[in-house]
Design a protein around this motif. Structure first.
Motif, PDB file in Angstrom:
ATOM      1  N   ALA A 123     -42.202 -15.034  81.939  1.00 43.89           N
ATOM      2  CA  ALA A 123     -42.512 -13.764  81.269  1.00 43.89           C
ATOM      3  C   ALA A 123     -42.294 -12.566  82.184  1.00 43.89           C
ATOM      4  N   LEU A 124     -42.431 -12.770  83.502  1.00 47.62           N
ATOM      5  CA  LEU A 124     -42.278 -11.681  84.463  1.00 47.62           C
ATOM      6  C   LEU A 124     -40.909 -11.689  85.145  1.00 47.62           C
ATOM      7  N   SER A 125     -39.990 -12.474  84.614  1.00 52.29           N
ATOM      8  CA  SER A 125     -38.650 -12.525  85.200  1.00 52.29           C
ATOM      9  C   SER A 125     -37.708 -11.593  84.444  1.00 52.29           C
ATOM     10  N   PRO A 126     -36.700 -11.028  85.129  1.00 53.20           N
ATOM     11  CA  PRO A 126     -35.723 -10.160  84.461  1.00 53.20           C
ATOM     12  C   PRO A 126     -34.910 -10.908  83.402  1.00 53.20           C
ATOM     13  N   GLY A 130     -37.310 -10.790  75.111  1.00 52.71           N
ATOM     14  CA  GLY A 130     -38.246 -10.943  74.010  1.00 52.71           C
ATOM     15  C   GLY A 130     -39.447 -10.048  74.199  1.00 52.71           C
ATOM     16  N   ASP A 131     -40.535 -10.369  73.508  1.00 53.73           N
ATOM     17  CA  ASP A 131     -41.769  -9.604  73.588  1.00 53.73           C
ATOM     18  C   ASP A 131     -42.474  -9.958  74.893  1.00 53.73           C
ATOM     19  N   ARG A 132     -42.237  -9.159  75.913  1.00 48.92           N
ATOM     20  CA  ARG A 132     -42.788  -9.480  77.236  1.00 48.92           C
ATOM     21  C   ARG A 132     -44.307  -9.328  77.276  1.00 48.92           C
ATOM     22  N   LYS A 174     -52.367 -12.071  91.601  1.00 52.76           N
ATOM     23  CA  LYS A 174     -50.931 -12.004  91.877  1.00 52.76           C
ATOM     24  C   LYS A 174     -50.175 -11.453  90.672  1.00 52.76           C
ATOM     25  N   ALA A 175     -50.548 -11.922  89.477  1.00 53.62           N
ATOM     26  CA  ALA A 175     -49.872 -11.456  88.262  1.00 53.62           C
ATOM     27  C   ALA A 175     -50.078  -9.957  88.060  1.00 53.62           C
ATOM     28  N   THR A 176     -51.267  -9.463  88.387  1.00 53.29           N
ATOM     29  CA  THR A 176     -51.548  -8.032  88.259  1.00 53.29           C
ATOM     30  C   THR A 176     -50.662  -7.225  89.187  1.00 53.29           C
ATOM     31  N   TRP A 177     -50.484  -7.720  90.402  1.00 51.70           N
ATOM     32  CA  TRP A 177     -49.624  -7.027  91.358  1.00 51.70           C
ATOM     33  C   TRP A 177     -48.168  -7.063  90.884  1.00 51.70           C
ATOM     34  N   LEU A 178     -47.711  -8.221  90.413  1.00 52.18           N
ATOM     35  CA  LEU A 178     -46.337  -8.334  89.929  1.00 52.18           C
ATOM     36  C   LEU A 178     -46.097  -7.425  88.728  1.00 52.18           C
ATOM     37  N   LEU A 179     -47.111  -7.312  87.879  1.00 50.79           N
ATOM     38  CA  LEU A 179     -46.985  -6.452  86.697  1.00 50.79           C
ATOM     39  C   LEU A 179     -46.689  -5.012  87.087  1.00 50.79           C
ATOM     40  N   SER A 180     -47.254  -4.574  88.181  1.00 53.21           N
ATOM     41  CA  SER A 180     -47.064  -3.185  88.616  1.00 53.21           C
ATOM     42  C   SER A 180     -45.819  -2.995  89.472  1.00 53.21           C
ATOM     43  N   GLN A 181     -45.133  -4.110  89.823  1.00 54.53           N
ATOM     44  CA  GLN A 181     -44.006  -4.011  90.757  1.00 54.53           C
ATOM     45  C   GLN A 181     -42.660  -4.434  90.176  1.00 54.53           C
ATOM     46  N   ARG A 182     -42.648  -5.406  89.271  1.00 50.85           N
ATOM     47  CA  ARG A 182     -41.387  -5.968  88.804  1.00 50.85           C
ATOM     48  C   ARG A 182     -40.562  -4.941  88.024  1.00 50.85           C
ATOM     49  N   GLN A 183     -39.278  -4.842  88.391  1.00 51.89           N
ATOM     50  CA  GLN A 183     -38.369  -3.884  87.763  1.00 51.89           C
ATOM     51  C   GLN A 183     -37.113  -4.597  87.277  1.00 51.89           C
ATOM     52  N   ASP A 184     -36.418  -3.946  86.346  1.00 45.93           N
ATOM     53  CA  ASP A 184     -35.160  -4.505  85.875  1.00 45.93           C
ATOM     54  C   ASP A 184     -34.019  -4.051  86.796  1.00 45.93           C
ATOM     55  N   ALA A 185     -32.779  -4.348  86.408  1.00 46.50           N
ATOM     56  CA  ALA A 185     -31.622  -4.025  87.251  1.00 46.50           C
ATOM     57  C   ALA A 185     -31.446  -2.531  87.447  1.00 46.50           C
ATOM     58  N   GLY A 187     -33.957  -0.451  87.904  1.00 48.17           N
ATOM     59  CA  GLY A 187     -35.100   0.086  88.637  1.00 48.17           C
ATOM     60  C   GLY A 187     -36.235   0.552  87.759  1.00 48.17           C
ATOM     61  N   VAL A 188     -36.229   0.143  86.487  1.00 48.10           N
ATOM     62  CA  VAL A 188     -37.298   0.510  85.553  1.00 48.10           C
ATOM     63  C   VAL A 188     -38.297  -0.642  85.476  1.00 48.10           C
ATOM     64  N   LEU A 189     -39.577  -0.311  85.490  1.00 49.64           N
ATOM     65  CA  LEU A 189     -40.606  -1.345  85.402  1.00 49.64           C
ATOM     66  C   LEU A 189     -40.417  -2.196  84.149  1.00 49.64           C
TER      67      LEU A 189
END
Length: 247
Positions: A123-126, A130-132, A174-185, A187-189
Motif C-alpha cells: 500500500a505504501l509502494s509507488p 488504487g485506493d491507497r 514506522k508506518a506513520t513515518w513512511l506515510l509522511s515521507q513516501r513520494q512518487d516519481a 516528488g509528490v507525497l
C-alpha cells in the motif's frame, strides 16, 4: 454547680452522632449496591467470561479500531481522489466496506490476498495503483487483528502474545513515518496527512496514531505482567510447598 440539663444533652449527643453515622454509612452502602446492580445490568452476559485484562484488551481493540476509522475518514478528506479509485460510489461506502473487511477478516480486492505486513508494504509502494487510503487503513487494521490472535474480543480461554502486540506498535510507528515521507516519481507525497506550513499546522494524524501506539504498549505491559505473575505464583507455590485447598 453543673446544670443537669447540660449533662443530659452531652449524654444524648453521642447516641445521636452514632445514629447519624450509621444512617450515613447505610445510605452509602445502599447507593453503592444500587451502582453495582446498575453497572451489572448494563453489562453483557459474555463479560462474565472475561478477566479484567481480557476486558481491557477488548476495549483497547475497540478504541484502536475507532481511531483507525477516524484516520481513514480524515485521510479521505485530505486525499479526495483516493476513494474514487476504490470502485465505490462515495467515500462513506468505501469506509463501510473497509471496516467490514477488517473486522470480518475478508480480503480487499485491490490488495489481492495480501494482508498485514505484506499489504502495508504494498500500500505504501509507488507501484500500487488504487485506493491507497483504503489499502493503508485495511493493512494496519488487519495487522492489529492478527497481532491479537485473530480476534477483536477476548475471553479467559484466549491468549494474546505481548510481543506481537508490542511489535504491532512499532510497525505503526514506522508506518506513520513512511506515510509522511513516501513520494512518487514526481516528488509528490503518496498521501497527504500531517501538514506544517505558514498557514498553520495539522498534526492530528500523528496524535491519533500516537493514541493507538500508547494503547498497544500499555496492553503489552499488562499482558506481560499477567503471564509473569502466573509464573511467579507457580514458582512460589513450589518454593513454599503449599498444598492447594480442595474445598
Amino acid at each position: 454547680m453543673v446544670d443537669p440539663f447540660l449533662v443530659f444533652l452531652r449524654h444524648l449527643r453521642l447516641p445521636l452522632m452514632a445514629g447519624a453515622l450509621l444512617a450515613s454509612l447505610s445510605a452509602c452502602s445502599q447507593q453503592q449496591g444500587r451502582d453495582i446492580v446498575s453497572q451489572f445490568s448494563q453489562g453483557r452476559p459474555q463479560e462474565l467470561l472475561q478477566t479484567s485484562v481480557d476486558r481491557m484488551a477488548t476495549l483497547s481493540m475497540r478504541d484502536n479500531l475507532r481511531s483507525l476509522y477516524l484516520l481513514m475518514n480524515k485521510l479521505y478528506q485530505r486525499n479526495p481522489n483516493q476513494w474514487r479509485q476504490s470502485g465505490y460510489v462515495d467515500a462513506s461506502t468505501a469506509e463501510r466496506q473497509i471496516r467490514l473487511a477488517i473486522e470480518q477478516r475478508q480480503p480487499l480486492a485491490q490488495l489481492g490476498e495480501r494482508r498485514d505486513l505484506a499489504a502495508l508494504s504494498y500500500a505504501l509502494s509507488p507501484e500500487f495503483r488504487g485506493d491507497r487510503v483504503g489499502a493503508f487503513i485495511y493493512a494496519i487494521g488487519s495487522m492489529l487483528v492478527t497481532a491479537h490472535g485473530g480476534r477483536t474480543e477476548f475471553f479467559m480461554t484466549d491468549t494474546i502474545d505481548p510481543q506481537f502486540v508490542s511489535n504491532a506498535a512499532r510497525n505503526i510507528e514506522k508506518a506513520t513515518w513512511l506515510l509522511s515521507q513516501r513520494q512518487d516519481a514526481n516528488g509528490v507525497l503518496l498521501l497527504f496527512s500531517n501538514e506544517i506550513s505558514e498557514e498553520g499546522s495539522n498534526l492530528s494524524f500523528a496524535v491519533e496514531f500516537g493514541k493507538i501506539v500508547a494503547r498497544l504498549d500499555l496492553l503489552a505491559q499488562m499482558l506481560d505482567e499477567r503471564y509473569r505473575r502466573i509464573g511467579l505464583n507457580y514458582a512460589q507455590s513450589l518454593l513454599l510447598m503449599n498444598f492447594l485447598p480442595v474445598q
